[in-house]
Scaffold this active site. Structure first.
Site, PDB file in Angstrom:
ATOM      1  N   ASP A  27       0.832  -1.210   0.000  1.00 25.38           N
ATOM      2  CA  ASP A  27       0.000   0.000   0.000  1.00 25.38           C
ATOM      3  C   ASP A  27       0.865   1.257   0.000  1.00 25.38           C
ATOM      4  O   ASP A  27       0.532   2.253  -0.649  1.00 25.38           O
ATOM      5  CB  ASP A  27      -0.912   0.002   1.228  1.00 25.38           C
ATOM      6  CG  ASP A  27      -2.054  -1.000   1.103  1.00 25.38           C
ATOM      7  OD1 ASP A  27      -2.257  -1.529  -0.008  1.00 25.38           O
ATOM      8  OD2 ASP A  27      -2.730  -1.242   2.123  1.00 25.38           O
ATOM      9  N   GLU A  42      -2.654  -2.383  -9.292  1.00 25.01           N
ATOM     10  CA  GLU A  42      -1.433  -1.610  -9.480  1.00 25.01           C
ATOM     11  C   GLU A  42      -1.370  -0.975 -10.871  1.00 25.01           C
ATOM     12  O   GLU A  42      -0.301  -0.590 -11.344  1.00 25.01           O
ATOM     13  CB  GLU A  42      -0.198  -2.496  -9.259  1.00 25.01           C
ATOM     14  CG  GLU A  42      -0.063  -3.659 -10.219  1.00 25.01           C
ATOM     15  CD  GLU A  42      -0.789  -4.926  -9.764  1.00 25.01           C
ATOM     16  OE1 GLU A  42      -0.434  -6.005 -10.267  1.00 25.01           O
ATOM     17  OE2 GLU A  42      -1.685  -4.829  -8.912  1.00 25.01           O
TER      18      GLU A  42
END
Length: 317
Positions: free
Chosen positions: A169, A195
């Site tokens: 994260d 992502e």
């Protein structure tokens, strides 16, 4: 035979007095509908104080006529209303100012809540970038000369597996910040999912120069040695085809060894054909003056990735 007589008022229970609400209070109350910020509320409160015959003094002033009620709403230094004790202005301020300030604070709280809800519906909470929903709307506004970049962080699963999701994260968060700082003000950037990130460079944007800057900034800021790959394509006329081509180019960059970007081009520009009742429905609402419905129909078309140019051409035709 008795006659009805009016019962005299009981001196022990005087009648409830009738209060006249000054027009300035009504005006200030109507202004609550337009409040957006603490500065707005402060300006309305200051005007109300003066209209009721009071004046304004900075908090902390040694003034016996000051009323200990801050009307600044956090915009600038604390500010207090003032009027001589026993005066008509003092009575008006003490009666009407506090309820107005309370209502104004409620309005600002509701306004802030609505803004937070709108922001949460359009913003990716982890990176602070626009989310997929807002990217879809932006893609519906593609114009000739736009460049679309589909970007993916390399081997990101290994980051989560090797360092944990908290570290993953943090990588996404920092990359989002670097990405946001690299684009121009008229470019669009957002988190497409996982992502993956999508960038729309407005006409005049140099994709190669942009990606080189992004790589340099990312190398300087990244918390872990993560690289990125990207697929680049000039707008193909149709948003779905454009994104598909950028995604294919991204896959080729991955297959070629990652940490690079590859350009591709559309073989032809796709054309959008509107449904049969699109123009008729818009014109019907426009002629009837139903502006809200006409605007909603147009926004729906943009959400479906119909370009602005195509909508204009359809309507003019």
């Amino acid at each position: 035979m008795s006659q009805d007589t009016e019962t005299p008022p009981d001196p022990h229970y005087p009648p409830e007095p009738r209060y006249h609400v000054p027009g300035a209070v009504h005006e200030a109350t109507r202004s609550l509908l337009r409040l957006r910020t603490g500065g707005d509320a402060r300006r309305v409160a200051e005007h109300l104080v003066r209209q009721l015959g009071g004046r304004l003094v900075p908090a902390g002033t040694d003034d016996p006529s000051a009323i200990p009620v801050d009307v600044s709403f956090g915009d600038g230094g604390p500010l207090l209303p003032a009027a001589p004790p026993g005066s008509a202005a003092r009575a008006l301020l003490e009666r009407h100012l506090a309820p107005f300030l309370l209502d104004a604070r409620h309005v600002l709280q509701l306004s802030g809540r609505n803004e937070r809800l709108a922001e949460s519906a359009s913003t990716d909470l982890l990176t602070g970038l626009p989310n997929r929903r807002m990217l879809d709307r932006a893609l519906g506004r593609l114009v000739a000369g736009d460049t679309v970049i589909m970007l993916d962080l390399d081997h990101f699963k290994q980051v989560n597996d090797g360092f944990g999701h908290v570290a993953g994260d943090e990588v996404l968060r920092v990359f989002g910040r670097v990405l946001h700082g690299t684009v121009r003000g008229r470019d669009i950037v957002g988190r497409f999912g996982g992502e993956e990130f999508l960038i729309v460079l407005a006409p005049g944007g140099d994709a190669d120069a942009f990606l080189q800057r992004l790589r340099a900034d990312w190398l300087a800021e990244r918390p872990l040695p993560v690289t990125f790959s990207a697929g680049v394509v000039a707008s193909a006329g149709d948003p779905d085809e454009t994104v598909s081509l950028a995604d294919q180019a991204l896959y080729q960059a991955k297959e070629a060894g990652r940490d690079q970007w590859i350009w591709t081009a559309a073989s032809r520009a796709a054309r959008y054909r509107p449904p049969r009742d699109y123009v008729q429905a818009y014109l019907r609402d426009a002629v009837l003056g139903n502006r809200r419905a006409a605007v909603r129909l147009t926004l729906d078309l943009l959400d479906r990735r119909v370009s602005r140019e195509q909508i204009i051409v359809d309507l003019l035709a």
